[in-house]
Design a protein around this motif. Structure first.
Motif, PDB file in Angstrom:
ATOM      1  N   CYS A   1      98.859 -10.427  45.272  1.00  0.00           N
ATOM      2  CA  CYS A   1      99.031 -10.484  44.062  1.00  0.00           C
ATOM      3  C   CYS A   1      98.964 -11.799  43.285  1.00  0.00           C
ATOM      4  O   CYS A   1      98.840 -12.027  42.140  1.00  0.00           O
TER       5      CYS A   1
ATOM      6  N   LEU B   1      97.648  -1.161  47.961  1.00  0.00           N
ATOM      7  CA  LEU B   1      98.816  -2.350  47.615  1.00  0.00           C
ATOM      8  C   LEU B   1      99.543  -2.818  48.709  1.00  0.00           C
ATOM      9  O   LEU B   1     100.078  -3.833  48.914  1.00  0.00           O
TER      10      LEU B   1
ATOM     11  N   PHE C   1     104.853  -0.594  48.595  1.00  0.00           N
ATOM     12  CA  PHE C   1     105.194  -1.793  48.057  1.00  0.00           C
ATOM     13  C   PHE C   1     106.328  -1.742  47.026  1.00  0.00           C
ATOM     14  O   PHE C   1     107.452  -2.436  46.911  1.00  0.00           O
ATOM     15  N   VAL C   2     106.345  -0.377  46.263  1.00  0.00           N
ATOM     16  CA  VAL C   2     107.444  -0.231  45.398  1.00  0.00           C
ATOM     17  C   VAL C   2     108.586   0.102  46.338  1.00  0.00           C
ATOM     18  O   VAL C   2     109.775  -0.306  45.949  1.00  0.00           O
TER      19      VAL C   2
ATOM     20  N   PHE D   1     100.416  -1.623  27.475  1.00  0.00           N
ATOM     21  CA  PHE D   1     101.481  -0.872  26.674  1.00  0.00           C
ATOM     22  C   PHE D   1     101.738  -1.772  25.640  1.00  0.00           C
ATOM     23  O   PHE D   1     102.593  -2.597  25.638  1.00  0.00           O
TER      24      PHE D   1
ATOM     25  N   ILE E   1     110.843   6.214  40.761  1.00  0.00           N
ATOM     26  CA  ILE E   1     109.826   6.039  41.721  1.00  0.00           C
ATOM     27  C   ILE E   1     110.141   6.098  42.988  1.00  0.00           C
ATOM     28  O   ILE E   1     109.808   6.620  43.932  1.00  0.00           O
TER      29      ILE E   1
ATOM     30  N   LEU F   1     110.077   4.364  36.717  1.00  0.00           N
ATOM     31  CA  LEU F   1     108.993   3.894  36.184  1.00  0.00           C
ATOM     32  C   LEU F   1     108.987   2.717  35.033  1.00  0.00           C
ATOM     33  O   LEU F   1     108.108   1.645  35.007  1.00  0.00           O
ATOM     34  N   MET F   2     110.034   2.407  34.325  1.00  0.00           N
ATOM     35  CA  MET F   2     110.262   1.371  33.529  1.00  0.00           C
ATOM     36  C   MET F   2     110.551  -0.065  34.080  1.00  0.00           C
ATOM     37  O   MET F   2     110.800  -1.121  33.607  1.00  0.00           O
TER      38      MET F   2
ATOM     39  N   ALA G   1     108.772  -0.744  36.837  1.00  0.00           N
ATOM     40  CA  ALA G   1     107.384  -1.045  37.497  1.00  0.00           C
ATOM     41  C   ALA G   1     106.415  -1.564  36.865  1.00  0.00           C
ATOM     42  O   ALA G   1     106.534  -0.936  35.457  1.00  0.00           O
ATOM     43  N   SER G   2     105.677  -2.585  36.782  1.00  0.00           N
ATOM     44  CA  SER G   2     104.457  -2.965  36.379  1.00  0.00           C
ATOM     45  C   SER G   2     103.493  -1.797  36.766  1.00  0.00           C
ATOM     46  O   SER G   2     103.477  -1.057  37.731  1.00  0.00           O
ATOM     47  N   PRO G   3     102.550  -1.594  35.904  1.00  0.00           N
ATOM     48  CA  PRO G   3     101.441  -0.421  35.824  1.00  0.00           C
ATOM     49  C   PRO G   3     100.345  -0.665  36.830  1.00  0.00           C
ATOM     50  O   PRO G   3      99.977  -2.126  36.747  1.00  0.00           O
ATOM     51  N   VAL G   4      99.630   0.140  37.273  1.00  0.00           N
ATOM     52  CA  VAL G   4      98.479   0.020  38.190  1.00  0.00           C
ATOM     53  C   VAL G   4      97.243  -0.141  36.877  1.00  0.00           C
ATOM     54  O   VAL G   4      97.402   0.642  35.982  1.00  0.00           O
TER      55      VAL G   4
ATOM     56  N   ALA H   1     106.701  -8.080  38.251  1.00  0.00           N
ATOM     57  CA  ALA H   1     105.999  -6.770  38.991  1.00  0.00           C
ATOM     58  C   ALA H   1     107.007  -5.778  38.931  1.00  0.00           C
ATOM     59  O   ALA H   1     106.720  -4.545  38.546  1.00  0.00           O
ATOM     60  N   PHE H   2     108.282  -6.085  39.335  1.00  0.00           N
ATOM     61  CA  PHE H   2     109.473  -5.279  39.109  1.00  0.00           C
ATOM     62  C   PHE H   2     110.585  -5.991  38.505  1.00  0.00           C
ATOM     63  O   PHE H   2     110.689  -7.296  38.447  1.00  0.00           O
TER      64      PHE H   2
ATOM     65  N   LYS I   1     104.917  -6.343  33.265  1.00  0.00           N
ATOM     66  CA  LYS I   1     105.278  -4.800  32.937  1.00  0.00           C
ATOM     67  C   LYS I   1     104.867  -4.158  31.921  1.00  0.00           C
ATOM     68  O   LYS I   1     104.401  -3.018  32.085  1.00  0.00           O
TER      69      LYS I   1
ATOM     70  N   HIS J   1      99.466  -5.339  35.209  1.00  0.00           N
ATOM     71  CA  HIS J   1      99.273  -5.993  36.418  1.00  0.00           C
ATOM     72  C   HIS J   1      98.006  -5.983  37.216  1.00  0.00           C
ATOM     73  O   HIS J   1      98.155  -4.995  38.267  1.00  0.00           O
TER      74      HIS J   1
HETATM   75  N1  COA Z   1     105.170   1.910  32.823  1.00  0.00           N
HETATM   76  C1  COA Z   1     105.341   2.564  31.924  1.00  0.00           C
HETATM   77  N2  COA Z   1     104.507   3.547  31.634  1.00  0.00           N
HETATM   78  C2  COA Z   1     103.848   3.907  32.885  1.00  0.00           C
HETATM   79  C3  COA Z   1     103.731   3.059  33.990  1.00  0.00           C
HETATM   80  C4  COA Z   1     104.635   2.132  33.841  1.00  0.00           C
HETATM   81  N3  COA Z   1     104.692   1.000  34.861  1.00  0.00           N
HETATM   82  N4  COA Z   1     102.970   3.557  34.755  1.00  0.00           N
HETATM   83  C5  COA Z   1     102.384   4.481  34.269  1.00  0.00           C
HETATM   84  N5  COA Z   1     102.942   4.698  33.047  1.00  0.00           N
HETATM   85  C6  COA Z   1     102.911   5.878  32.295  1.00  0.00           C
HETATM   86  C7  COA Z   1     101.231   6.166  32.199  1.00  0.00           C
HETATM   87  O1  COA Z   1     100.756   5.557  31.104  1.00  0.00           O
HETATM   88  C8  COA Z   1     101.308   7.868  31.879  1.00  0.00           C
HETATM   89  O2  COA Z   1     101.698   8.088  30.675  1.00  0.00           O
HETATM   90  P1  COA Z   1     100.995   9.176  29.899  1.00  0.00           P
HETATM   91  O3  COA Z   1     101.445  10.428  30.806  1.00  0.00           O
HETATM   92  O4  COA Z   1     101.781   9.296  28.487  1.00  0.00           O
HETATM   93  O5  COA Z   1      99.507   9.151  29.942  1.00  0.00           O
HETATM   94  C9  COA Z   1     102.446   8.223  32.785  1.00  0.00           C
HETATM   95  O6  COA Z   1     103.242   7.133  32.998  1.00  0.00           O
HETATM   96  C10 COA Z   1     101.795   8.519  34.304  1.00  0.00           C
HETATM   97  O7  COA Z   1     100.778   7.534  34.583  1.00  0.00           O
HETATM   98  P2  COA Z   1     100.285   7.437  35.946  1.00  0.00           P
HETATM   99  O8  COA Z   1      99.361   6.652  36.038  1.00  0.00           O
HETATM  100  O9  COA Z   1      99.952   8.903  36.476  1.00  0.00           O
HETATM  101  O10 COA Z   1     101.467   6.995  36.840  1.00  0.00           O
HETATM  102  P3  COA Z   1     101.824   7.216  38.503  1.00  0.00           P
HETATM  103  O11 COA Z   1     102.964   7.964  38.538  1.00  0.00           O
HETATM  104  O12 COA Z   1     100.440   7.267  39.251  1.00  0.00           O
HETATM  105  O13 COA Z   1     101.973   5.625  38.809  1.00  0.00           O
HETATM  106  C11 COA Z   1     103.604   3.791  39.276  1.00  0.00           C
HETATM  107  C12 COA Z   1     103.229   4.822  38.256  1.00  0.00           C
HETATM  108  C13 COA Z   1     104.869   3.291  38.744  1.00  0.00           C
HETATM  109  C14 COA Z   1     103.987   4.537  40.427  1.00  0.00           C
HETATM  110  C15 COA Z   1     102.312   2.925  39.546  1.00  0.00           C
HETATM  111  O14 COA Z   1     101.855   2.223  38.564  1.00  0.00           O
HETATM  112  C16 COA Z   1     102.559   1.886  40.662  1.00  0.00           C
HETATM  113  O15 COA Z   1     102.741   2.014  41.689  1.00  0.00           O
HETATM  114  N6  COA Z   1     103.154   0.705  40.036  1.00  0.00           N
HETATM  115  C17 COA Z   1     103.389  -0.650  40.978  1.00  0.00           C
HETATM  116  C18 COA Z   1     102.233  -1.135  41.128  1.00  0.00           C
HETATM  117  C19 COA Z   1     102.577  -2.271  42.362  1.00  0.00           C
HETATM  118  O16 COA Z   1     102.984  -2.379  43.408  1.00  0.00           O
HETATM  119  N7  COA Z   1     101.940  -3.444  41.929  1.00  0.00           N
HETATM  120  C20 COA Z   1     102.091  -4.630  42.810  1.00  0.00           C
HETATM  121  C21 COA Z   1     103.184  -5.221  42.628  1.00  0.00           C
HETATM  122  S1  COA Z   1     103.474  -6.771  43.284  1.00  0.00           S
END
Ligand code: COA
Length: 382
Positions: A83, A125, A141-142, A182, A197, A203-204, A206-209, A282-283, A326, A330
């Protein structure tokens, strides 16, 4: 070290980019930065990216982008440190210019994550973790960050809700950033109620993919084009153990502490001089640990700064001023360049509604792995 200047910046919106390939996103950001600099083709191209090989089945990314942009017969190199790949590429370009080897360089951070199904991108990841000691046992990673957060909450007595202000602040700032993933605010209630998660990370936290690309033209010469000039006055990279289990103190980012200390020493500054800090949230646990490692508070006290409102863009230590990882999003290998672009906008006084009042110095910190490869930069408005 010779002085190195930020001559041009560019970014694409962070989103799910169904209509653009990785190459096209990178090219768009690169062209905007080159246009902003107005010096034609820089001497070389450096590309920060983590997952082109696993998620996009593309090696030779820098060569591909050089070809796409018309960088014929110029050097082009891809750099990967998970990252923190974007900042690593920036640092390599910076050192090449500071040494006198190059006069200028284009640095692009680019990542396209949303083409892959969720389980595949989660596996990609996890390659940032220690395969033998962590990922091969199924830890995502989460999951790793959840272990870290649980331990931190246990040691310092924090509740999960105490971390909400990091995410609330990031989303509040992203509302004003047209490039953010967002652009909606969140509340403490929506933070607490959001889907779990990996306990305690929801979810809030975590940073989004995401998909996105950002770019910077670096030059040995100051180029302002009628704007405030911005230069790089410190650059420091440090590593720690790749696996969490081998850390002496699991709840501190030792590499961030040493990287930040080295950057402050190079710049001749202390934490109180820093006008804004684009940290690696990222978190939400990483937000807390980063503030502590950078010397803005004592270990274990990161959440206090957020609860007291000290991290808002118009308060003591503005962070995530355009949404952070966030809420801006990311796209992992691009993130370091987004942070540097946002810091440059702030120092130029062009950050819009979340403009920090007359900042002179901005610090960016990009984290690869769970605190294992940390790259810190300090920028100065001339
Ligand atoms: N914050 C807020 N909302 C989020 C979000 C986040 N981080 N991630 C997804 N959403 C929302 C989407 O917009 C979607 O909303 P909608 O239904 O209104 O369209 C809904 O949540 C579902 O999205 P989806 O893409 O299906 O989420 P997911 O469950 O597949 O993935 C996480 C969510 C958090 C698991 C994923 O984003 C993730 O793995 N994040 C961490 C990435 C990471 O590890 N990065 C490296 C860090 S160093």
């Amino acid at each position: 070290m010779n002085k190195v200047n930020i001559a041009g910046i560019g970014q694409t919106p962070v989103s799910e980019s169904w209509d653009k390939s990785l190459k096209e996103l990178a090219g768009d950001a690169g062209l905007i930065a080159m246009d902003d600099a107005g010096i034609g083709y820089p001497d070389a191209l450096f590309v920060g990216n983590m997952m082109a090989i696993t998620a996009n089945r593309q090696a030779q990314l820098a060569t591909l982008i050089a070809d796409w942009l018309g960088f014929h017969h110029k050097p082009a190199i891809s750099i990967e440190t998970a990252c923190s790949s974007g900042s690593a590429a920036f640092r390599m370009a910076l050192m090449a210019i500071a040494s006198g080897e190059l006069e200028s360089a284009l640095v692009i951070g680019a990542e396209k994550m949303t083409d892959s199904p969720g389980d595949e991108i989660t596996s990609s990841l996890a390659t940032a973790a220690d395969a033998e000691l962590e990922a091969d046992f199924g830890l995502s990673f989460v999951g790793l960050n959840a272990l870290l957060m649980r331990r931190y909450m246990y040691e310092y007595g924090w509740e999960h809700a105490d971390f909400s202000n990091f995410s609330i602040n990031a989303h509040a700032n992203a509302v004003h950033n047209p490039y953010a993933r967002f652009q909606e605010p969140i509340t403490k209630e929506s933070f607490i109620k959001s889907a779990m998660i990996s306990d305690p990370i929801n979810l809030m936290d975590a940073s989004p993919v995401s998909d996105g690309a950002a770019a910077i033209v670096l030059s040995a010469h100051p180029i302002s084009n009628g704007r405030k000039s911005v230069s790089v006055i410190a650059s420091s990279a440090m590593t720690d153990t790749l696996s969490l289990q081998n850390r002496k103190v699991g709840t501190r980012l030792a590499a961030a502490e040493t990287s930040t200390k080295a950057a402050y020493a190079q710049a001749g500054l202390s934490p109180s001089d820093i006008g804004l800090f684009e940290y690696h949230d990222a978190f939400s646990i990483m937000a807390a640990l980063s503030l502590e490692a950078a010397g803005f508070c004592e270990p274990g006290q990161g959440p206090t700064l957020a609860i007291d409102g000290k991290i808002k863009f118009d308060s003591d230590i503005p962070v995530a001023t355009m949404g952070g990882l966030k809420a801006r999003g990311h796209p992992v290998g691009a993130t370091g360049i987004y942070q540097l672009v946002e810091a440059t906008l702030q120092l130029r006084g062009l950050a819009g509604a979340t403009q920090v009042l007359r900042p002179k110095y901005a610090m960016t910190q990009n984290i690869g792995g769970s605190g294992s490869n940390i790259i810190t930069h300090i920028l100065q408005a001339e």
